[in-house]
Design a protein around this motif. Structure first.
Motif, PDB file in Angstrom:
ATOM      1  N   THR A  23       0.848  -1.197   0.000  1.00 54.76           N
ATOM      2  CA  THR A  23       0.000   0.000   0.000  1.00 54.76           C
ATOM      3  C   THR A  23       0.881   1.243   0.000  1.00 54.76           C
ATOM      4  N   VAL A  24       0.272   2.364  -0.322  1.00 56.74           N
ATOM      5  CA  VAL A  24       0.984   3.641  -0.251  1.00 56.74           C
ATOM      6  C   VAL A  24       1.479   3.875   1.175  1.00 56.74           C
ATOM      7  N   ARG A  25       0.682   3.522   2.167  1.00 52.91           N
ATOM      8  CA  ARG A  25       1.084   3.711   3.566  1.00 52.91           C
ATOM      9  C   ARG A  25       2.375   2.957   3.870  1.00 52.91           C
ATOM     10  N   GLU A  58      -4.597  -3.169  -7.162  1.00 55.04           N
ATOM     11  CA  GLU A  58      -5.787  -3.933  -6.820  1.00 55.04           C
ATOM     12  C   GLU A  58      -6.326  -3.384  -5.509  1.00 55.04           C
ATOM     13  N   LYS A  59      -7.619  -3.238  -5.443  1.00 58.01           N
ATOM     14  CA  LYS A  59      -8.249  -2.691  -4.240  1.00 58.01           C
ATOM     15  C   LYS A  59      -8.176  -3.708  -3.108  1.00 58.01           C
ATOM     16  N   SER A  60      -7.773  -3.245  -1.937  1.00 54.84           N
ATOM     17  CA  SER A  60      -7.730  -4.069  -0.730  1.00 54.84           C
ATOM     18  C   SER A  60      -8.377  -3.260   0.385  1.00 54.84           C
ATOM     19  N   ALA A  63      -7.822   0.713   0.556  1.00 51.24           N
ATOM     20  CA  ALA A  63      -6.520   1.094  -0.016  1.00 51.24           C
ATOM     21  C   ALA A  63      -6.255   0.325  -1.311  1.00 51.24           C
ATOM     22  N   TRP A  64      -5.335   0.862  -2.085  1.00 46.44           N
ATOM     23  CA  TRP A  64      -4.839   0.163  -3.271  1.00 46.44           C
ATOM     24  C   TRP A  64      -3.568  -0.580  -2.902  1.00 46.44           C
ATOM     25  N   LEU A  65      -3.435  -1.787  -3.428  1.00 42.43           N
ATOM     26  CA  LEU A  65      -2.172  -2.526  -3.344  1.00 42.43           C
ATOM     27  C   LEU A  65      -1.471  -2.350  -4.682  1.00 42.43           C
ATOM     28  N   TYR A  66      -0.232  -1.903  -4.645  1.00 38.75           N
ATOM     29  CA  TYR A  66       0.551  -1.676  -5.862  1.00 38.75           C
ATOM     30  C   TYR A  66       1.596  -2.768  -6.015  1.00 38.75           C
TER      31      TYR A  66
END
Length: 122
Positions: A23-25, A58-60, A63-66
């Protein structure tokens, strides 16, 4: 293929090294260990990398998973191919490159050429 910007490269480097979607985080938290960077900045750059076709997402939950679409090796190879293609004397550029390589790098190049040659003979 265009060379990545500084923050783009840092994001891709982490994702390539980790070997799993993030994730971005997670990316921001890791980047902030060495330098301050805003969450929104990383989110924007990750979105740009997605738009450029470097990352899938992909949406999780919320959040988005990159995750990288190509490997570090494929990216590097594309940069080298583009650099050679832009040179009016690609053979000369290759000679200069090999002259600057360490003995270990030359040995790795020889192995790669043998491997590529054996694949093309099939």
């Amino acid at each position: 293929m265009r060379r990545l910007g500084e923050l783009e490269a840092e994001i891709m480097d982490r994702l390539w090294t980790w070997g799993h979607p993030a994730t971005v985080r997670e990316i921001v938290d890791d980047l902030n260990r060495t330098r301050p960077v805003a969450y929104t900045t990383v989110m924007t750059v990750a979105d740009i990398l997605h738009t450029k076709g470097m990352l899938r997402r992909e949406k999780s939950g919320r959040a988005w998973l990159y995750d990288p679409i190509c490997s570090r090796e494929s990216y590097t190879a594309a940069l080298m191919r583009d650099a050679l293609g832009e040179n009016p004397n690609p053979s000369g550029a290759l000679v200069r490159l090999v002259e600057q390589m360490s003995p270990d790098e030359v040995a790795a190049l020889r192995r790669a050429l043998r491997a590529a040659g054996s694949r093309s003979e099939r």
